[in-house]
Scaffold this motif. Structure first.
Motif, PDB file in Angstrom:
ATOM      1  N   ARG A  93       0.831  -1.198   0.000  1.00  0.00           N
ATOM      2  CA  ARG A  93       0.000   0.000   0.000  1.00  0.00           C
ATOM      3  C   ARG A  93       0.867   1.248   0.000  1.00  0.00           C
ATOM      4  N   LEU A  94       1.926   1.202   0.800  1.00  0.00           N
ATOM      5  CA  LEU A  94       2.819   2.357   0.862  1.00  0.00           C
ATOM      6  C   LEU A  94       3.417   2.647  -0.502  1.00  0.00           C
ATOM      7  N   SER A  95       3.829   1.597  -1.175  1.00  0.00           N
ATOM      8  CA  SER A  95       4.505   1.810  -2.451  1.00  0.00           C
ATOM      9  C   SER A  95       3.522   2.300  -3.504  1.00  0.00           C
ATOM     10  N   HIS A 138       3.391   5.964  -4.243  1.00  0.00           N
ATOM     11  CA  HIS A 138       4.533   6.638  -4.846  1.00  0.00           C
ATOM     12  C   HIS A 138       4.864   6.024  -6.207  1.00  0.00           C
ATOM     13  N   LYS A 139       5.700   5.048  -6.215  1.00  0.00           N
ATOM     14  CA  LYS A 139       6.076   4.492  -7.510  1.00  0.00           C
ATOM     15  C   LYS A 139       5.462   3.122  -7.765  1.00  0.00           C
ATOM     16  N   GLY A 140       5.020   2.468  -6.717  1.00  0.00           N
ATOM     17  CA  GLY A 140       4.362   1.193  -6.922  1.00  0.00           C
ATOM     18  C   GLY A 140       5.304   0.039  -7.184  1.00  0.00           C
ATOM     19  N   ASP A 141       6.583   0.270  -7.006  1.00  0.00           N
ATOM     20  CA  ASP A 141       7.555  -0.778  -7.296  1.00  0.00           C
ATOM     21  C   ASP A 141       7.260  -2.062  -6.535  1.00  0.00           C
ATOM     22  N   GLU A 142       7.084  -1.917  -5.233  1.00  0.00           N
ATOM     23  CA  GLU A 142       6.952  -3.121  -4.427  1.00  0.00           C
ATOM     24  C   GLU A 142       5.679  -3.872  -4.749  1.00  0.00           C
ATOM     25  N   GLN A 184      -5.511  -7.065  -1.145  1.00  0.00           N
ATOM     26  CA  GLN A 184      -5.554  -5.721  -0.575  1.00  0.00           C
ATOM     27  C   GLN A 184      -5.186  -4.684  -1.621  1.00  0.00           C
ATOM     28  N   ILE A 185      -4.159  -4.999  -2.388  1.00  0.00           N
ATOM     29  CA  ILE A 185      -3.754  -4.075  -3.447  1.00  0.00           C
ATOM     30  C   ILE A 185      -4.880  -3.952  -4.470  1.00  0.00           C
ATOM     31  N   HIS A 186      -5.487  -5.075  -4.741  1.00  0.00           N
ATOM     32  CA  HIS A 186      -6.600  -5.079  -5.680  1.00  0.00           C
ATOM     33  C   HIS A 186      -7.698  -4.141  -5.207  1.00  0.00           C
ATOM     34  N   LEU A 187      -8.027  -4.203  -3.952  1.00  0.00           N
ATOM     35  CA  LEU A 187      -9.055  -3.324  -3.384  1.00  0.00           C
ATOM     36  C   LEU A 187      -8.628  -1.869  -3.502  1.00  0.00           C
ATOM     37  N   GLU A 188      -7.381  -1.624  -3.163  1.00  0.00           N
ATOM     38  CA  GLU A 188      -6.864  -0.257  -3.149  1.00  0.00           C
ATOM     39  C   GLU A 188      -6.879   0.320  -4.546  1.00  0.00           C
ATOM     40  N   VAL A 189      -6.606  -0.534  -5.518  1.00  0.00           N
ATOM     41  CA  VAL A 189      -6.363  -0.071  -6.878  1.00  0.00           C
ATOM     42  C   VAL A 189      -7.670   0.004  -7.653  1.00  0.00           C
ATOM     43  N   GLY A 190      -8.707  -0.521  -7.081  1.00  0.00           N
ATOM     44  CA  GLY A 190      -9.990  -0.533  -7.784  1.00  0.00           C
ATOM     45  C   GLY A 190     -10.151  -1.845  -8.519  1.00  0.00           C
ATOM     46  N   THR A 191     -11.148  -2.599  -8.133  1.00  0.00           N
ATOM     47  CA  THR A 191     -11.234  -3.959  -8.635  1.00  0.00           C
ATOM     48  C   THR A 191     -11.834  -4.044 -10.019  1.00  0.00           C
ATOM     49  N   ARG A 237      -1.677  -6.221 -12.926  1.00  0.00           N
ATOM     50  CA  ARG A 237      -0.430  -5.528 -13.200  1.00  0.00           C
ATOM     51  C   ARG A 237      -0.694  -4.259 -14.014  1.00  0.00           C
ATOM     52  N   HIS A 238      -1.540  -4.395 -15.017  1.00  0.00           N
ATOM     53  CA  HIS A 238      -1.868  -3.220 -15.814  1.00  0.00           C
ATOM     54  C   HIS A 238      -2.596  -2.170 -14.985  1.00  0.00           C
ATOM     55  N   ARG A 239      -3.450  -2.649 -14.098  1.00  0.00           N
ATOM     56  CA  ARG A 239      -4.184  -1.704 -13.258  1.00  0.00           C
ATOM     57  C   ARG A 239      -3.216  -0.922 -12.376  1.00  0.00           C
ATOM     58  N   ILE A 240      -2.222  -1.618 -11.835  1.00  0.00           N
ATOM     59  CA  ILE A 240      -1.232  -0.929 -11.002  1.00  0.00           C
ATOM     60  C   ILE A 240      -0.484   0.096 -11.839  1.00  0.00           C
TER      61      ILE A 240
END
Lengths: 242, 242
Positions: free
Chosen positions: B97-99, B102-106, B187-194, B233-236
Motif C-alpha cells: 500500500r505504501l509503495s 509513490h512508484k508502486g515498485d513493491e 488488498q492491493i486489488h481493493l486499493e487499486v480498484g477492482t 499488473r496493468h491496473r497498477i
DNA sequence: CAAACAATATTGGATGTCCCACCTTCTGTT
DNA sequence: AACAGAAGGTGGGACATCCAATATTGTTTG
C-alpha cells in the motif's frame, strides 16, 4: 483462517488488540503520507495518540520493526523503514532447525520452495541479463573456485552468485526472499553436516550452472540449478531416516 | 549454550540485543528439545532465566509470536507454535500500500513473485494431483461462477481455488507463502480498484485455467495462470502513471 | 453419585514510573 | 576555524502494580 488447531473464543481479544495496534500505527503512517525514511512521532507521542501505554506500544513497534515496517534508532528516533526480512529469516531458520529434530518436513519444504523459485525464474532472468551482469556471475564462480582450491569455504561467494543470478529481474522483493531462503538453507546445511570434502565439486556445480546461463540454454540452466539442490535434500533425508 | 548473561560491554546496539534475546529464546526451545505444542516457561521464569526484565522479554516474545515461533494464550501459557505467517502478510500488505502511493515498485514486485511461484510450480502440482483434488479445484471454479452470476464478489472462492491448485505439492510452507501473497494481492486489488464489472470474466479466466489443468497441458496451464495476473499488473501501472 | 456452579491459583495483558544509554546539536574554548 | 564538551531529546530497560483470561479445584445441589 487464522490458525489451525485450538479454536478458543476469547483468545482473540488479546491477540486482536496487539494486531489492531499494529494496524493503527501503519494506518497512521499511511494517513500522514509518510514515505520510507520519514520520521515517526516519538514513543510517548504515539502512546498518547493511540491511547495505550508506552510499553504496550513498544511491543507493537518491535513487531513492526521485525516485519521491516519501521526502523528504530536508539537515541535518534523511529522512521519508516525500507524492507527488511532479517527477522523473517531468523524465524524460518528456527522452524527449519526445529523440524530437523523430528521429521524434517519444513526443512524439505523450504528447500523445495527455494528450488522452485530459482529454477522457475532463471529463464526470465536470462532474458534480461546484460553482458556485465553475466560477467559478474562468472566472477563469483571464479572466486568460489579459487577458495575451493585453497580449501576454504565460500559462503559469501555462494550467496553472491545466486544474488547476481537474479539481479537482472530488478525485483528487490524477490532478492530479499531468495536471501532469506539462502540464509535458512545455509543454516540447515551447517546443521545437517556440510560434507566439507566436496568443496571443489560444489564450485564445479556452480560453474556448470554459469556455463548453461552463458550458453543461453534456459532448460539446461533450470535443470542444473534444480540439481544443485539435490545434495542437501538427500542429506536431509539421511538425517531424518536414521 | 544459551550464553545467558552475555557480558556485553558496549557496541552492542539495542537492535542487536533484541535479536540476541530472540535467539536465546529460540535456542532455549531447541536445547530443551521442545516440539510444536509444548509449553514454554512462564514469562517470569523466562525473564529470570535470561536475565532480562519482563517487559523486555515480552517485546521479544511478541516478535516471535508474529514470526509464528511461539503461540501465546492469555491466562494459559506460551507454547511452541505451528507456522503462522499472518503478521508477515500484514507487513507486506503495508509495504504494498505504501509503495502504491509513490512508484508502486513493491506492489509490482509482489505480483511478479506470486506469478513466478504459481506459474512455475503448476507443472509439479499437476504431476501429483489426484482426481479428488482436481474435482475440488473445479468445485471452487463452479462456486466462483455461481457467485459471479449472482453479482457477488468471490473473494474466498478465489483464495480457495489457488490453495487447492497447489495442495498436491503437500508443502505447507508454499501454501502459507501463497496465502500471504494472495492476501497482499487482494488488498492491493481493493486499493487499486477492482473493476467490479468483470466478475464473470474473472470466473471465466479461472475456468480456463482449470480446463488446462484438467487437460494435462502444463505449458498452457502455466501460460493462463500467468495471464491471470496481467490484469492487476496493468491496473497498477495505470494508478502509477496518473 | 454426578452434574453444575463458584472460588481460586496461575498465567499473560497493560500501565506508570524511574533511570540508563545513545545520538544529535549547540556552545564555548582553543 | 576546528575541536571538545555540555545539554536536550530520544529510545532502552527494569520494576511494581493492577487487570483479565484460563484451568483447576472445591463446593453445592439435583
Amino acid at each position: 483462517m487464522t490458525t489451525s488447531g485450538v479454536a478458543s473464543k476469547a483468545r482473540f481479544s488479546a491477540q486482536a488488540r496487539l494486531r489492531a495496534l499494529q494496524a493503527d500505527i501503519m494506518d497512521l503512517i499511511l494517513e500522514r503520507e509518510l514515505e520510507a525514511g520519514d520520521p515517526l512521532p516519538t514513543e510517548n507521542e504515539l502512546a498518547l495518540a493511540l491511547g495505550v501505554g508506552r510499553n504496550t506500544l513498544r511491543e507493537s513497534l518491535k513487531v513492526l520493526q521485525a516485519l521491516g515496517v519501521v526502523e528504530i534508532r536508539h537515541g535518534f528516533g523511529m522512521f519508516v523503514a525500507p524492507s527488511n526480512f532479517d527477522a523473517l529469516a531468523d524465524g524460518m531458520t528456527f522452524r527449519g532447525r526445529l523440524s530437523l529434530r523430528h521429521k524434517g518436513d519444513e526443512a524439505l519444504e523450504l528447500v523445495d520452495v527455494r528450488q522452485a523459485l530459482e529454477s522457475g525464474l532463471i529463464g526470465s532472468a536470462m532474458d534480461k541479463m546484460t553482458a556485465g551482469q553475466l560477467a559478474a556471475v562468472e566472477e563469483s564462480v571464479t572466486r568460489m573456485e579459487e577458495l575451493a582450491a585453497a580449501g576454504e569455504p565460500f559462503v559469501e561467494a555462494d550467496a553472491e552468485f545466486h544474488r547476481r543470478l537474479f539481479e537482472p529481474l530488478n525485483n528487490a522483493l524477490l532478492i530479499s526472499l531468495l536471501a532469506v531462503f539462502w540464509k535458512v538453507y545455509r543454516q540447515i546445511h551447517l546443521e545437517v553436516g556440510t560434507g566439507a570434502e566436496d568443496l571443489s565439486e560444489m564450485a564445479a556445480v556452480h560453474r556448470r550452472i554459469y556455463e548453461a546461463v552463458a550458453g543461453g540454454d534456459k532448460a539446461l540452466a533450470a535443470e542444473r540449478l534444480a540439481h544443485h539442490f539435490d545434495g542437501i535434500r538427500h542429506r536431509i533425508y539421511e538425517v531424518i531416516e536414521k
